[in-house]
Design a protein around this motif. Structure first.
Motif, PDB file in Angstrom:
ATOM      1  N   GLY A   1      -7.265   3.690   1.747  1.00  0.00           N
ATOM      2  CA  GLY A   1      -5.903   4.650   2.273  1.00  0.00           C
ATOM      3  C   GLY A   1      -5.437   5.644   1.366  1.00  0.00           C
ATOM      4  N   LEU A   2      -4.516   6.202   1.871  1.00  0.00           N
ATOM      5  CA  LEU A   2      -3.831   7.188   1.082  1.00  0.00           C
ATOM      6  C   LEU A   2      -2.254   7.088   0.615  1.00  0.00           C
ATOM      7  N   LEU A   3      -1.774   7.711  -0.492  1.00  0.00           N
ATOM      8  CA  LEU A   3      -0.365   7.895  -0.756  1.00  0.00           C
ATOM      9  C   LEU A   3       0.416   8.143   0.289  1.00  0.00           C
ATOM     10  N   PRO A   4       1.567   7.574   0.756  1.00  0.00           N
ATOM     11  CA  PRO A   4       2.279   8.132   1.918  1.00  0.00           C
ATOM     12  C   PRO A   4       2.465   9.909   1.965  1.00  0.00           C
TER      13      PRO A   4
ATOM     14  N   GLY B   1      -0.691   0.863  -0.724  1.00  0.00           N
ATOM     15  CA  GLY B   1      -0.217  -0.269   0.050  1.00  0.00           C
ATOM     16  C   GLY B   1       1.251  -0.817   0.264  1.00  0.00           C
ATOM     17  N   GLY B   2       1.867  -0.197  -0.635  1.00  0.00           N
ATOM     18  CA  GLY B   2       3.116  -0.699  -0.844  1.00  0.00           C
ATOM     19  C   GLY B   2       4.224  -0.633   0.343  1.00  0.00           C
ATOM     20  N   ASP B   3       3.845   0.149   1.382  1.00  0.00           N
ATOM     21  CA  ASP B   3       4.630   0.437   2.642  1.00  0.00           C
ATOM     22  C   ASP B   3       3.990  -0.260   3.911  1.00  0.00           C
ATOM     23  N   ILE B   4       2.731  -0.501   3.670  1.00  0.00           N
ATOM     24  CA  ILE B   4       1.706  -1.206   4.652  1.00  0.00           C
ATOM     25  C   ILE B   4       1.306  -2.776   4.361  1.00  0.00           C
ATOM     26  N   HIS B   5       2.145  -3.445   3.519  1.00  0.00           N
ATOM     27  CA  HIS B   5       1.996  -4.819   3.561  1.00  0.00           C
ATOM     28  C   HIS B   5       0.609  -5.298   2.609  1.00  0.00           C
TER      29      HIS B   5
ATOM     30  N   ASP C   1       6.766 -12.410   9.046  1.00  0.00           N
ATOM     31  CA  ASP C   1       6.900 -10.978   8.625  1.00  0.00           C
ATOM     32  C   ASP C   1       7.812 -10.960   7.281  1.00  0.00           C
ATOM     33  N   THR C   2       7.210 -10.586   6.223  1.00  0.00           N
ATOM     34  CA  THR C   2       7.650 -10.400   5.037  1.00  0.00           C
ATOM     35  C   THR C   2       7.952  -9.037   4.513  1.00  0.00           C
ATOM     36  N   PRO C   3       8.931  -8.719   3.843  1.00  0.00           N
ATOM     37  CA  PRO C   3       9.190  -7.326   3.223  1.00  0.00           C
ATOM     38  C   PRO C   3       8.169  -6.781   2.506  1.00  0.00           C
ATOM     39  N   THR C   4       7.848  -5.818   2.484  1.00  0.00           N
ATOM     40  CA  THR C   4       6.833  -5.128   1.586  1.00  0.00           C
ATOM     41  C   THR C   4       7.717  -4.572   0.328  1.00  0.00           C
ATOM     42  N   PRO C   5       7.029  -4.632  -0.784  1.00  0.00           N
ATOM     43  CA  PRO C   5       7.771  -3.792  -1.866  1.00  0.00           C
ATOM     44  C   PRO C   5       8.169  -2.178  -2.005  1.00  0.00           C
ATOM     45  N   GLY C   6       7.577  -1.528  -0.970  1.00  0.00           N
ATOM     46  CA  GLY C   6       7.663  -0.243  -1.015  1.00  0.00           C
ATOM     47  C   GLY C   6       6.812   0.308  -1.942  1.00  0.00           C
TER      48      GLY C   6
ATOM     49  N   VAL D   1     -15.879  -3.367   7.195  1.00  0.00           N
ATOM     50  CA  VAL D   1     -14.455  -3.099   6.706  1.00  0.00           C
ATOM     51  C   VAL D   1     -13.588  -3.930   7.841  1.00  0.00           C
ATOM     52  N   HIS D   2     -12.381  -4.171   7.296  1.00  0.00           N
ATOM     53  CA  HIS D   2     -11.454  -4.658   8.419  1.00  0.00           C
ATOM     54  C   HIS D   2     -10.140  -4.071   8.144  1.00  0.00           C
ATOM     55  N   THR D   3      -9.553  -3.603   9.204  1.00  0.00           N
ATOM     56  CA  THR D   3      -8.415  -3.219   9.355  1.00  0.00           C
ATOM     57  C   THR D   3      -7.236  -3.932  10.345  1.00  0.00           C
ATOM     58  N   CYS D   4      -5.922  -3.779  10.313  1.00  0.00           N
ATOM     59  CA  CYS D   4      -5.145  -4.603  11.172  1.00  0.00           C
ATOM     60  C   CYS D   4      -3.942  -3.658  11.570  1.00  0.00           C
ATOM     61  N   SER D   5      -3.291  -4.355  12.567  1.00  0.00           N
ATOM     62  CA  SER D   5      -2.386  -3.601  13.227  1.00  0.00           C
ATOM     63  C   SER D   5      -1.008  -3.227  12.281  1.00  0.00           C
ATOM     64  N   GLN D   6      -1.050  -3.564  10.894  1.00  0.00           N
ATOM     65  CA  GLN D   6      -0.051  -3.146  10.137  1.00  0.00           C
ATOM     66  C   GLN D   6      -0.213  -2.145   9.299  1.00  0.00           C
ATOM     67  N   ASP D   7      -1.811  -1.497   9.337  1.00  0.00           N
ATOM     68  CA  ASP D   7      -2.226  -0.502   8.741  1.00  0.00           C
ATOM     69  C   ASP D   7      -1.746   0.684   9.521  1.00  0.00           C
ATOM     70  N   GLY D   8      -2.112   1.851   8.736  1.00  0.00           N
ATOM     71  CA  GLY D   8      -1.415   3.046   9.253  1.00  0.00           C
ATOM     72  C   GLY D   8      -1.935   3.172  10.698  1.00  0.00           C
ATOM     73  N   PRO D   9      -1.275   4.372  11.643  1.00  0.00           N
ATOM     74  CA  PRO D   9      -1.726   4.289  12.911  1.00  0.00           C
ATOM     75  C   PRO D   9      -2.806   5.005  13.115  1.00  0.00           C
ATOM     76  N   THR D  10      -3.536   5.795  11.907  1.00  0.00           N
ATOM     77  CA  THR D  10      -4.856   6.474  12.476  1.00  0.00           C
ATOM     78  C   THR D  10      -5.945   5.785  11.824  1.00  0.00           C
ATOM     79  N   ALA D  11      -5.679   4.714  11.092  1.00  0.00           N
ATOM     80  CA  ALA D  11      -6.650   4.007  10.576  1.00  0.00           C
ATOM     81  C   ALA D  11      -7.879   3.765  11.461  1.00  0.00           C
ATOM     82  N   MET D  12      -7.540   2.716  12.674  1.00  0.00           N
ATOM     83  CA  MET D  12      -8.699   2.445  13.616  1.00  0.00           C
ATOM     84  C   MET D  12      -9.459   3.587  14.076  1.00  0.00           C
ATOM     85  N   ASP D  13      -8.795   4.642  14.440  1.00  0.00           N
ATOM     86  CA  ASP D  13      -9.476   6.033  15.035  1.00  0.00           C
ATOM     87  C   ASP D  13     -10.171   6.584  13.944  1.00  0.00           C
ATOM     88  N   ASN D  14      -9.817   6.842  12.685  1.00  0.00           N
ATOM     89  CA  ASN D  14     -10.743   7.231  11.539  1.00  0.00           C
ATOM     90  C   ASN D  14     -12.164   6.379  11.692  1.00  0.00           C
TER      91      ASN D  14
END
Length: 195
Positions: free
Chosen positions: A106-109, A50-54, A177-182, A146-159
């Protein structure tokens, strides 16, 4: 302070027959339940995925708070491995009346876009439906959500939709809009290193 519009979708599955399993991505991918609760491992998975997706809500939890959560009957973590390396995870959180929430998934980047997510989600949803086989005190599962949001990965909803989930609620809100820790707190995502 800047804001962004955040859309959150809640999805559900009300029968194990609704699950449409994904194709297994290859023999080098293995999904296994982490049977020994480990706050360090769970925090690693949470921060790494989750480090890069808030994902920030659990970063401030103490070790004792992680232990308290993970020790609840029926909480399960299923981990996808690529040749022994953790690639991602799915965390199941049983609730009242036979409801199981997919709390995190989720998956690691470096492992995204390799068809691992569909397989991991398939295994995790099947595990949610069979939770009572491992935790008799929880009773049979009647609903997985489950819930997903517009900040999740681009294929999350489709999956989720491909696995058989149906949207039952959509919510939109303005959020700071807060920065994520990466991947590592203090590191700049995508920063160049070396000479």
């Amino acid at each position: 302070m800047s804001t962004l519009t955040l859309t959150t979708w809640s999805l559900e599955m009300t029968s194990p027959e609704d699950l449409v399993p994904a194709v297994v991505p290859g023999s080098e991918i293995r999904v296994q339940r982490a049977e020994v609760p480990s706050p360090e491992f769970s925090r690693f998975l949470y921060a790494s995925v989750g480090g890069d997706i808030h994902w920030t809500d659990r970063l401030a939890l103490t070790r004792a708070q992680w232990v308290e959560y993970l020790d609840r009957p029926g909480v399960e973590t299923w981990v996808a491995y690529d040749r022994g390396t953790p690639a991602g995870y799915i965390e199941l959180d049983p609730q009242d009346d036979g409801v199981v929430e997919i709390m995190y998934f989720g998956l690691l980047p470096d492992f995204r876009g390799r068809r691992i997510g569909g397989h991991l989600l398939s295994v995790g949803v099947a595990a949610a439906w069979s939770l009572a086989e491992r935790w008799a005190e929880r009773g049979p599962t009647r609903r997985v959500w489950v819930h997903t949001c517009s900040q999740d990965g681009p294929t999350a909803m489709d999956n989720y939709l491909r696995r058989g989930f149906k949207v039952f609620r959509t919510e939109t809100e303005e959020k700071e809009d807060t920065p994520t820790p990466g991947p590592w707190p203090g590191a700049q995502t995508g920063a160049q290193t070396g000479p």
